[in-house]
Design an enzyme around this catalytic site. Structure first.
Site, PDB file in Angstrom:
ATOM      1  N   ASN A  94       0.680  -1.242   0.062  1.00 33.17           N
ATOM      2  CA  ASN A  94      -0.059  -0.118   0.079  1.00 33.17           C
ATOM      3  C   ASN A  94       0.978   1.297  -0.120  1.00 33.17           C
ATOM      4  O   ASN A  94       0.524   2.388  -0.913  1.00 33.17           O
ATOM      5  CB  ASN A  94      -0.795  -0.014   1.113  1.00 33.17           C
ATOM      6  N   SER A 119       7.482  10.443   8.022  1.00 35.02           N
ATOM      7  CA  SER A 119       7.221  10.523   9.666  1.00 35.02           C
ATOM      8  C   SER A 119       8.347  10.489  10.125  1.00 35.02           C
ATOM      9  O   SER A 119       9.290  10.174   9.667  1.00 35.02           O
ATOM     10  CB  SER A 119       6.543   8.969   9.717  1.00 35.02           C
ATOM     11  N   TYR A 143       6.429   0.184   9.104  1.00 34.26           N
ATOM     12  CA  TYR A 143       6.083   1.247   8.790  1.00 34.26           C
ATOM     13  C   TYR A 143       6.852   2.473   8.306  1.00 34.26           C
ATOM     14  O   TYR A 143       6.935   3.086   7.531  1.00 34.26           O
ATOM     15  CB  TYR A 143       5.127   2.075   9.890  1.00 34.26           C
ATOM     16  N   LYS A 147       8.271   4.513   4.807  1.00 36.47           N
ATOM     17  CA  LYS A 147       8.474   6.002   4.334  1.00 36.47           C
ATOM     18  C   LYS A 147       9.863   6.290   4.397  1.00 36.47           C
ATOM     19  O   LYS A 147      10.007   7.096   3.277  1.00 36.47           O
ATOM     20  CB  LYS A 147       8.036   6.775   5.847  1.00 36.47           C
ATOM     21  N   ARG A 223       7.050  12.937  23.735  1.00 38.10           N
ATOM     22  CA  ARG A 223       6.605  13.166  22.187  1.00 38.10           C
ATOM     23  C   ARG A 223       6.576  14.666  21.947  1.00 38.10           C
ATOM     24  O   ARG A 223       6.226  15.422  22.897  1.00 38.10           O
ATOM     25  CB  ARG A 223       5.455  12.447  22.073  1.00 38.10           C
ATOM     26  N   ALA A 284       5.878  -2.442  22.209  1.00 41.51           N
ATOM     27  CA  ALA A 284       7.140  -2.774  21.496  1.00 41.51           C
ATOM     28  C   ALA A 284       7.497  -1.466  20.849  1.00 41.51           C
ATOM     29  O   ALA A 284       6.377  -1.123  20.035  1.00 41.51           O
ATOM     30  CB  ALA A 284       6.956  -3.879  21.000  1.00 41.51           C
ATOM     31  N   ASP A 286       8.280   1.495  20.933  1.00 37.58           N
ATOM     32  CA  ASP A 286       8.181   2.910  21.429  1.00 37.58           C
ATOM     33  C   ASP A 286       9.716   3.674  21.820  1.00 37.58           C
ATOM     34  O   ASP A 286      10.001   3.188  22.770  1.00 37.58           O
ATOM     35  CB  ASP A 286       7.235   3.098  22.357  1.00 37.58           C
TER      36      ASP A 286
HETATM   37  N1  UFG Z   1       0.590   5.797  24.552  1.00 40.89           N
HETATM   38  C1  UFG Z   1       0.123   5.291  25.863  1.00 40.89           C
HETATM   39  N2  UFG Z   1      -1.191   4.789  25.938  1.00 40.89           N
HETATM   40  C2  UFG Z   1      -1.823   4.629  24.907  1.00 40.89           C
HETATM   41  C3  UFG Z   1      -1.429   5.221  23.558  1.00 40.89           C
HETATM   42  C4  UFG Z   1      -0.195   5.717  23.453  1.00 40.89           C
HETATM   43  O1  UFG Z   1       0.821   5.348  26.739  1.00 40.89           O
HETATM   44  O2  UFG Z   1      -3.081   4.195  24.994  1.00 40.89           O
HETATM   45  C5  UFG Z   1       1.888   6.449  24.446  1.00 40.89           C
HETATM   46  C6  UFG Z   1       2.871   5.742  23.689  1.00 40.89           C
HETATM   47  O3  UFG Z   1       3.550   4.571  24.296  1.00 40.89           O
HETATM   48  C7  UFG Z   1       3.877   6.944  23.091  1.00 40.89           C
HETATM   49  C8  UFG Z   1       2.794   8.199  23.364  1.00 40.89           C
HETATM   50  O4  UFG Z   1       1.638   7.639  24.135  1.00 40.89           O
HETATM   51  O5  UFG Z   1       4.627   7.129  23.973  1.00 40.89           O
HETATM   52  C9  UFG Z   1       2.279   8.548  21.969  1.00 40.89           C
HETATM   53  O6  UFG Z   1       1.738   7.343  21.263  1.00 40.89           O
HETATM   54  P1  UFG Z   1       1.073   7.694  19.934  1.00 40.89           P
HETATM   55  O7  UFG Z   1       0.453   6.334  19.701  1.00 40.89           O
HETATM   56  O8  UFG Z   1      -0.323   8.635  20.157  1.00 40.89           O
HETATM   57  O9  UFG Z   1       1.927   8.087  18.869  1.00 40.89           O
HETATM   58  P2  UFG Z   1       3.344   7.443  18.449  1.00 40.89           P
HETATM   59  O10 UFG Z   1       4.395   8.547  19.073  1.00 40.89           O
HETATM   60  O11 UFG Z   1       3.540   6.207  18.871  1.00 40.89           O
HETATM   61  O12 UFG Z   1       3.171   7.673  16.972  1.00 40.89           O
HETATM   62  C10 UFG Z   1       3.659   8.671  16.218  1.00 40.89           C
HETATM   63  C11 UFG Z   1       2.488   8.659  15.202  1.00 40.89           C
HETATM   64  C12 UFG Z   1       3.135   7.452  14.165  1.00 40.89           C
HETATM   65  C13 UFG Z   1       4.723   7.701  13.819  1.00 40.89           C
HETATM   66  C14 UFG Z   1       5.342   7.740  15.137  1.00 40.89           C
HETATM   67  C15 UFG Z   1       6.807   7.907  15.073  1.00 40.89           C
HETATM   68  O13 UFG Z   1       1.085   8.442  15.211  1.00 40.89           O
HETATM   69  O14 UFG Z   1       2.547   7.403  12.974  1.00 40.89           O
HETATM   70  O15 UFG Z   1       4.886   8.695  15.863  1.00 40.89           O
HETATM   71  O16 UFG Z   1       7.353   7.171  16.186  1.00 40.89           O
HETATM   72  F1  UFG Z   1       5.221   6.449  13.245  1.00 40.89           F
END
Ligand code: UFG
Length: 327
Positions: A94, A119, A143, A147, A223, A284, A286
């Site tokens: 995709n 990303s 993912y 990218k 973040r 896993a 993060d």
């Molecule tokens: N988190 C929690 N609980 C939840 C969901 C998230 O503690 O229910 C934490 C995650 O562990 C992370 C933070 O919140 O530390 C942010 O998580 P998100 O899922 O909101 O976002 P991510 O940082 O994992 O992902 C983002 C984008 C992705 C991209 C990534 C790059 O959404 O598309 O950054 O690392 F790939």
């Protein structure tokens, strides 16, 4: 700029916000989306919605010709990190093959400008923060690798075929249009801010905090949250910058990090209630800390994020959550 901007994935979260900003800036816009993730309701009534797949070269080329498209903003992609590890083939098909076919359709129809949704996932676990664009690319997920591969493909096409492109590496997209009629709506929802706010609104029993033993001030992941309308504005600046150069890559973040705990505290202030929290193991893949250097986007594109206060970002997401709950 004359002609129509074709927005692939324009029915999705960031795409549909960008469509609205393009309209506000006087652009003619059309959306190309297969509606596998996006929503028909997210596309404004006055914008043509072509339901199709970017991998359909003939459909892309016909759309470009019929609608007098002169540039493309390409959002259409799968974007769930966890899913990408279990279903790598569908991510390569995709995201990577889909983009290759989109570029074929553009070449057939004579369009050579594209702004691409990349990303922060291309960096993986960064060696240092804030992360600059020249940092090592070492994605830790399929993912992120898709990218990175697409960024390389765009570069190769620029060299060989004269493609003009900008890759935009988003950090954590957040918030909703303050007008209140558009916002984040993923299924399944995996992103922290909507999950926290859904718990605040009583639509979920609680929110899980993934890990409290990271090497950060409070032990939870940090973040860089950037408002979706600021991301949208960067796409328009990137599009306009293609008049001047062939290729460029920019980080899009506020340059400030907030921990999961800080997000929950902010959401409690905004929503005015306690949010039930459950401590859970690490998720896993993060990284502990992801914070952007946005100096290049500021200096070269003249991009100035408007939502620099986390509480303002969360408030727009909360207003959207209330609007949705009321619907
Ligand atoms: N988190 C929690 N609980 C939840 C969901 C998230 O503690 O229910 C934490 C995650 O562990 C992370 C933070 O919140 O530390 C942010 O998580 P998100 O899922 O909101 O976002 P991510 O940082 O994992 O992902 C983002 C984008 C992705 C991209 C990534 C790059 O959404 O598309 O950054 O690392 F790939």
């Amino acid at each position: 700029m004359n002609g129509t901007v074709l927005v692939t994935g324009g029915a999705g979260y960031i795409g549909s916000h960008t469509v609205r900003r393009l309209l506000r800036n006087g652009y003619q816009v059309a959306v190309f989306d297969n509606l596998s993730k996006g929503h028909r309701w997210a596309v404004p009534d006055n914008v043509p919605l072509i339901v199709g797949d970017v991998a359909d070269v003939a459909h892309v080329a016909m759309t470009i010709r019929q609608l007098h498209v002169t540039s493309v903003i390409h959002f259409a992609a799968f974007s769930l990190v966890g899913e990408s590890m279990i279903e790598p083939r569908s991510y390569y098909a995709n995201n990577v093959a889909g983009t290759m076919h989109l570029l074929d359709g553009m070449r057939v129809a004579g369009v050579d400008r594209i702004v691409f949704s990349s990303s922060a996932a291309v960096y993986g676990e960064p060696a240092s923060v804030p992360i600059e664009e020249d940092s090592t690319l070492a994605p830790t997920s399929v993912y992120g690798r898709t990218k990175m591969v697409i960024e390389g493909m765009l570069h190769d096409y620029a060299v060989a075929y004269g493609l003009r492109f900008v890759s935009l590496r988003y950090f954590n997209a957040a918030g909703a249009d303050p007008q209140g009629d558009n916002g984040e709506d993923h299924d399944p929802e995996t992103h922290l801010i909507p999950l926290v706010l859904q718990a605040a609104a009583g639509r979920r029993p609680s929110v899980s905090v993934y890990g409290n033993d990271y090497p950060t001030a409070d032990g939870t992941c940090v973040r860089d949250y950037i408002h979706v309308n600021d991301l949208a504005d960067a796409h328009i600046l990137a599009l306009e910058s293609l008049e001047g150069h062939m290729e460029a890559t920019y980080n899009l973040g506020n340059g400030e990090g907030f921990s999961v705990k800080q997000i929950i505290e902010t959401a409690q202030r905004v929503a005015g209630c306690d949010i039930p929290v459950v401590q859970a193991p690490r998720r896993a893949g993060d990284p502990a800390v992801l914070v952007a250097s946005n100096v290049r986007a500021r200096t070269e594109l003249g991009w100035i994020p408007q939502f620099t206060d986390l509480e303002d970002i969360v408030r727009t997401a909360w207003n959207w959550e209330l609007h949705r709950s009321a619907c």
